[in-house]
Scaffold this motif. Structure first.
Motif, PDB file in Angstrom:
ATOM      1  N   SER A  63       0.849  -1.204   0.000  1.00  0.00           N
ATOM      2  CA  SER A  63       0.000   0.000   0.000  1.00  0.00           C
ATOM      3  C   SER A  63       0.880   1.247   0.000  1.00  0.00           C
ATOM      4  O   SER A  63       1.714   1.434   0.898  1.00  0.00           O
ATOM      5  N   GLU A  64       0.676   2.098  -0.992  1.00  0.00           N
ATOM      6  CA  GLU A  64       1.461   3.334  -1.093  1.00  0.00           C
ATOM      7  C   GLU A  64       1.214   4.226   0.132  1.00  0.00           C
ATOM      8  O   GLU A  64       2.141   4.836   0.671  1.00  0.00           O
ATOM      9  N   GLN A  65      -0.051   4.281   0.575  1.00  0.00           N
ATOM     10  CA  GLN A  65      -0.401   5.106   1.749  1.00  0.00           C
ATOM     11  C   GLN A  65       0.304   4.596   2.998  1.00  0.00           C
ATOM     12  O   GLN A  65       0.827   5.374   3.796  1.00  0.00           O
ATOM     13  N   ASP A  66       0.300   3.265   3.175  1.00  0.00           N
ATOM     14  CA  ASP A  66       0.950   2.689   4.356  1.00  0.00           C
ATOM     15  C   ASP A  66       2.453   2.976   4.335  1.00  0.00           C
ATOM     16  O   ASP A  66       3.059   3.274   5.369  1.00  0.00           O
ATOM     17  N   ALA A  67       3.058   2.862   3.147  1.00  0.00           N
ATOM     18  CA  ALA A  67       4.507   3.105   3.045  1.00  0.00           C
ATOM     19  C   ALA A  67       4.825   4.546   3.438  1.00  0.00           C
ATOM     20  O   ALA A  67       5.790   4.812   4.178  1.00  0.00           O
ATOM     21  N   ALA A  68       3.991   5.484   2.977  1.00  0.00           N
ATOM     22  CA  ALA A  68       4.209   6.899   3.328  1.00  0.00           C
ATOM     23  C   ALA A  68       4.028   7.107   4.830  1.00  0.00           C
ATOM     24  O   ALA A  68       4.832   7.799   5.480  1.00  0.00           O
ATOM     25  N   ALA A  69       2.980   6.494   5.403  1.00  0.00           N
ATOM     26  CA  ALA A  69       2.708   6.652   6.835  1.00  0.00           C
ATOM     27  C   ALA A  69       3.848   6.054   7.671  1.00  0.00           C
ATOM     28  O   ALA A  69       4.199   6.574   8.739  1.00  0.00           O
ATOM     29  N   MET A  70       4.436   4.977   7.186  1.00  0.00           N
ATOM     30  CA  MET A  70       5.558   4.322   7.873  1.00  0.00           C
ATOM     31  C   MET A  70       6.750   5.274   7.997  1.00  0.00           C
ATOM     32  O   MET A  70       7.358   5.402   9.070  1.00  0.00           O
ATOM     33  N   VAL A  71       7.070   5.959   6.907  1.00  0.00           N
ATOM     34  CA  VAL A  71       8.205   6.890   6.932  1.00  0.00           C
ATOM     35  C   VAL A  71       7.871   8.107   7.799  1.00  0.00           C
ATOM     36  O   VAL A  71       8.718   8.574   8.573  1.00  0.00           O
ATOM     37  N   GLU A  72       6.634   8.580   7.697  1.00  0.00           N
ATOM     38  CA  GLU A  72       6.211   9.708   8.555  1.00  0.00           C
ATOM     39  C   GLU A  72       6.342   9.333  10.022  1.00  0.00           C
ATOM     40  O   GLU A  72       6.785  10.138  10.850  1.00  0.00           O
ATOM     41  N   ALA A  73       5.943   8.113  10.361  1.00  0.00           N
ATOM     42  CA  ALA A  73       6.014   7.661  11.765  1.00  0.00           C
ATOM     43  C   ALA A  73       7.464   7.627  12.244  1.00  0.00           C
ATOM     44  O   ALA A  73       7.770   8.048  13.369  1.00  0.00           O
TER      45      ALA A  73
END
Ligand SMILES: NC(=O)c1ccc[n+]([C@@H]2O[C@H](COP(=O)([O-])OP(=O)(O)OC[C@H]3O[C@@H](n4cnc5c(N)ncnc54)[C@H](O)[C@@H]3O)[C@@H](O)[C@H]2O)c1
Length: 251
Positions: A63-73
């Protein structure tokens, strides 16, 4: 010289080889983000209970959204990112079968998680690595892609893609001071393998027969290679695939 504490994301880091990676890196003083579709918080709590720095994030790497959220976290928790370890994959619960019995949907699922997942996670991570002035991407491949292991064509093809992706991305990111390397494990007694009885299905000879060091491989056999590739001393190594398999294939 004292080791600098780095911020490292390990996908699929909640169990198996991935958890061995996170535990080892955290013990070396690094700060870990365990990104996994299941069990991330529990795995991070196991490390925190030992006084180690780890947080869990629920992530589906396809999931592109999950990957972005992972880096944000990672950036929110630790103020930046130094390394991404693309370890999450579908493997141990795949049944061995001739290529013409692999359903199209199963092929697509394996490709989405094993090949597209590292791409999406790298795409999300690179801006944060650039902000740090450089970093590390380490992709977990497999010696099956080098040996051409039969009866798991989708998996083997996905790991071949990981090796090719490693080489081409290394060239694109060299000027950003970001190295991109792969580790190719041999057959390893991970949690997933043991739970699915895959080691017995594959058999003793297939597992160990071709190795120079003829014993079973365990997750702990892989952690030193990863720590080395993440270390500052490995900054001029990029685009490489390091086979860690007891000397079965020679690259
Ligand atoms: N075990 C082996 O023999 C072996 C050999 C060569 C390479 N590898 C590779 O090593 C890595 C780890 O293998 P393992 O045996 O520890 O596997 P495992 O099945 O034990 O663990 C895989 C982890 O990835 C997670 N995961 C699966 N799909 C995900 C998704 N979509 N998003 C996020 N997380 C997800 C799982 O929850 C699990 O924690 C994989 O890349 C695998 O292909 C394993």
């Amino acid at each position: 010289m004292a080791q600098v504490s780095k911020v490292i994301i390990v996908t699929g880091g909640a169990s198996g080889i991935g958890f061995a990676f996170t535990e080892h890196l955290a013990r070396l003083g690094h700060r870990l983000v365990i990104a996994d579709v299941r069990g991330a918080d529990e795995a991070a709590a196991r490390l925190s209970a030992q006084g180690l720095a780890a947080v869990g994030v629920a992530v589906d790497v396809s999931s592109e959204q999950d990957a972005a959220a992972m880096v944000e976290a990672a950036c929110a928790q630790y103020g930046g990112l130094d390394a991404l370890v693309n370890n999450a994959a579908v493997f141990a619960n795949l049944s061995l079968k001739p290529f013409d019995q692999i359903p199209k949907d199963e092929w697509m699922t394996v490709m989405q998680i094993n090949a597209m997942g590292p791409f999406l996670c790298a795409k999300a991570a690179v801006p944060a690595l650039r902000r740090q002035g450089g970093g590390r991407i380490i992709n977990i491949a497999s010696t099956t892609a080098i040996k051409g292991t039969p009866h798991m064509l989708h998996y083997v093809a996905s790991k071949g893609a990981v090796i090719a992706f490693t080489r081409a991305l290394a060239r694109e990111l060299g000027n950003d001071n970001i190295t991109v390397n792969a580790i190719a494990p041999g057959f390893t007694l991970s949690d997933g393998v043991l739970q699915n009885d895959l080691h017995n299905k594959i058999g003793d000879t297939a597992r160990k027969g071709a190795r120079s060091i003829q014993r079973d491989q365990v997750p702990g056999d892989l952690v030193g290679a990863l720590a080395f590739l993440i270390s500052d001393g490995a900054g001029f190594i990029t685009g490489q695939t390091l086979a860690v398999d007891g000397g079965s294939v020679f690259l």
